[in-house]
Enzyme design. Structure first.
Site, mmCIF file in Angstrom:
data_model
loop_
_atom_site.group_PDB
_atom_site.id
_atom_site.type_symbol
_atom_site.label_atom_id
_atom_site.label_comp_id
_atom_site.label_asym_id
_atom_site.label_seq_id
_atom_site.Cartn_x
_atom_site.Cartn_y
_atom_site.Cartn_z
ATOM 1 N N HIS A 79 5.325 -5.538 -8.952
ATOM 2 C CA HIS A 79 4.337 -5.419 -7.881
ATOM 3 C C HIS A 79 3.816 -3.884 -7.514
ATOM 4 O O HIS A 79 4.686 -3.560 -6.607
ATOM 5 C CB HIS A 79 4.405 -6.192 -6.817
ATOM 6 N N HIS A 111 0.969 -0.597 -7.582
ATOM 7 C CA HIS A 111 -0.613 -0.439 -7.798
ATOM 8 C C HIS A 111 -0.751 1.055 -8.145
ATOM 9 O O HIS A 111 -0.076 1.972 -7.923
ATOM 10 C CB HIS A 111 -1.368 -0.544 -6.392
ATOM 11 N N TYR A 158 -10.395 -0.468 3.072
ATOM 12 C CA TYR A 158 -9.815 1.060 3.582
ATOM 13 C C TYR A 158 -9.819 1.893 2.221
ATOM 14 O O TYR A 158 -10.414 1.829 1.299
ATOM 15 C CB TYR A 158 -8.352 0.433 3.838
ATOM 16 N N ARG A 175 -8.745 -9.147 5.998
ATOM 17 C CA ARG A 175 -8.645 -7.803 6.390
ATOM 18 C C ARG A 175 -8.939 -7.140 5.290
ATOM 19 O O ARG A 175 -9.351 -5.797 5.059
ATOM 20 C CB ARG A 175 -7.574 -7.439 7.218
ATOM 21 N N TYR A 178 -2.962 -13.961 -3.162
ATOM 22 C CA TYR A 178 -2.385 -13.421 -1.942
ATOM 23 C C TYR A 178 -2.921 -13.931 -0.551
ATOM 24 O O TYR A 178 -4.255 -13.638 -0.642
ATOM 25 C CB TYR A 178 -2.631 -11.715 -1.986
ATOM 26 N N ASP A 194 5.787 -2.444 -4.340
ATOM 27 C CA ASP A 194 4.491 -2.417 -3.638
ATOM 28 C C ASP A 194 4.114 -1.112 -3.486
ATOM 29 O O ASP A 194 3.124 -0.744 -2.553
ATOM 30 C CB ASP A 194 4.495 -3.489 -2.443
HETATM 31 C C1 0GY Z 1 -0.139 -4.896 -1.358
HETATM 32 C C2 0GY Z 1 -0.788 -5.615 0.103
HETATM 33 C C3 0GY Z 1 -1.830 -5.107 0.792
HETATM 34 C C4 0GY Z 1 -2.969 -4.397 0.151
HETATM 35 C C5 0GY Z 1 -3.515 -5.067 -1.197
HETATM 36 O O1 0GY Z 1 -5.120 -5.618 -2.646
HETATM 37 C C6 0GY Z 1 -4.902 -4.809 -1.460
HETATM 38 O O2 0GY Z 1 -5.650 -3.777 -1.197
HETATM 39 O O3 0GY Z 1 -2.876 -5.731 -1.941
HETATM 40 C C7 0GY Z 1 -1.926 -5.309 2.020
HETATM 41 O O4 0GY Z 1 -2.709 -4.456 2.893
HETATM 42 O O5 0GY Z 1 -1.357 -5.996 2.687
HETATM 43 O O6 0GY Z 1 0.153 -6.061 -2.085
HETATM 44 O O7 0GY Z 1 -0.473 -4.000 -1.606
#
Ligand code: 0GY
Length: 289
Positions: free
Chosen positions: A27, A29, A45, A126, A153, A245
């Site tokens: 996990h 990004h 964001y 959010r 999620y 993460d």
């Molecule tokens: C994560 C958690 C978050 C954000 C996202 O898709 C996203 O923007 O997943 C969070 O803000 O809790 O898994 O990165």
């Protein structure tokens, strides 16, 4: 980036724990860079750019062999940055996309060829505007035919309402970050027990025992999250995944040190066999099988 956005750690510590050969960070990004891959207009964001080269450098530094890169909400349903990272990584990465229900079969095949193996359904208010469940159902039926699975999620208070929908999904379902429990309530609280029942009653459910940095109240080294994650690893050793993460969007309390996060692994997966399952066997079966 947003004025209150905390960028990722510039120089994470070297973990004491050596991850097993072939370990997968399941996990993480990629964000931008915005000049090449602009953020989505509907985003909630604006992060610090965190491109593929930085991700792959972190992978190597922490000793991981592979990544599963998850499309984040700041890129909306445009998976270009994800696909670009997958193309660079070749067999060393797989992807989880967020798709528009109007996506064509040809676009789905393009994502599949790049290494996408799942879609993400995000219910965190959010982060995203709400999507009707019927839309998610339609996507689920289409991606099931490709042999993909679904990553979800949500936050713990929303689980009860979501159970009928989640239970109806036709594929493997991976729950991000242990369903985001309130760790102060402890293992025996009904909220966490509800999640355990979901996993027990539905063998197609998996979870990521990730994100102590988001769930903690006490802060690093995340003592308050360890018992919750360990319980899931002990109960479902062949249905758990782990990820950094990185680059940790939307952190407010502190900037996580990725080396310190890796050092949580032996505390939640106490034996070499559990570590091998968590970091190698399970993600390889689900994403490379
Ligand atoms: C994560 C958690 C978050 C954000 C996202 O898709 C996203 O923007 O997943 C969070 O803000 O809790 O898994 O990165």
């Amino acid at each position: 980036m947003d004025a209150d956005y905390l960028p990722f750690h510039p120089n994470p510590s070297n973990p004491a724990f050596k991850v097993p050969l072939g370990a997968v960070d399941a996990h993480c990004h990629v964000f931008g860079p915005a000049q090449q891959f602009p953020y989505a207009p509907e985003r909630k964001y604006t992060p610090c750019d965190a491109g593929k080269n930085k991700l792959f450098a972190l992978r190597d530094r922490l000793g991981f062999a592979r990544n599963v890169i998850v499309q984040a909400s700041c890129h909306g349903r445009n998976n270009d940055a994800l696909v670009d990272a997958l193309n660079t990584a070749g067999d060393l990465a797989r992807g989880v996309a967020v798709i528009d229900p109007a996506i064509t079969d040809e676009e789905l095949r393009h994502l599949d060829a790049a290494g996408v193996r799942a879609v993400r359904f995000n219910f965190v208010k959010r982060l995203v505007d709400s999507t009707p469940k019927s839309v998610f159902q339609g996507i689920a039926e289409r991606i099931a035919k490709l042999g993909w699975h679904i990553v979800v999620y949500f936050e713990a208070p929303d689980l009860e309402e979501l159970i009928p929908f989640l239970s109806s999904l036709p594929t493997t379902v991976v729950v991000d970050h242990m369903g985001r429990p309130d760790v102060t309530k402890g293992i025996n609280h009904e909220d966490f027990q509800r999640f355990i029942r979901l996993m027990t009653e539905h063998e197609n459910f998996w979870t990521k025992v990730s994100c102590p940095e988001r769930l903690t109240v006490s802060g690093p080294p995340y003592d308050d999250v360890v018992p919750i994650a360990r319980e899931l690893v002990d109960l479902f050793p062949d249905r758990v995944l782990w990820g950094t993460d990185w680059p940790h969007p939307n952190m407010k309390s502190h900037t996580p040190d990725d080396g310190q996060l890796v050092d949580v692994i032996p505390r939640i997966a106490a034996s070499p066999a559990k570590q091998q399952a968590l970091l190698v066997e399970n993600p390889m079966r689900l994403y490379w099988g």
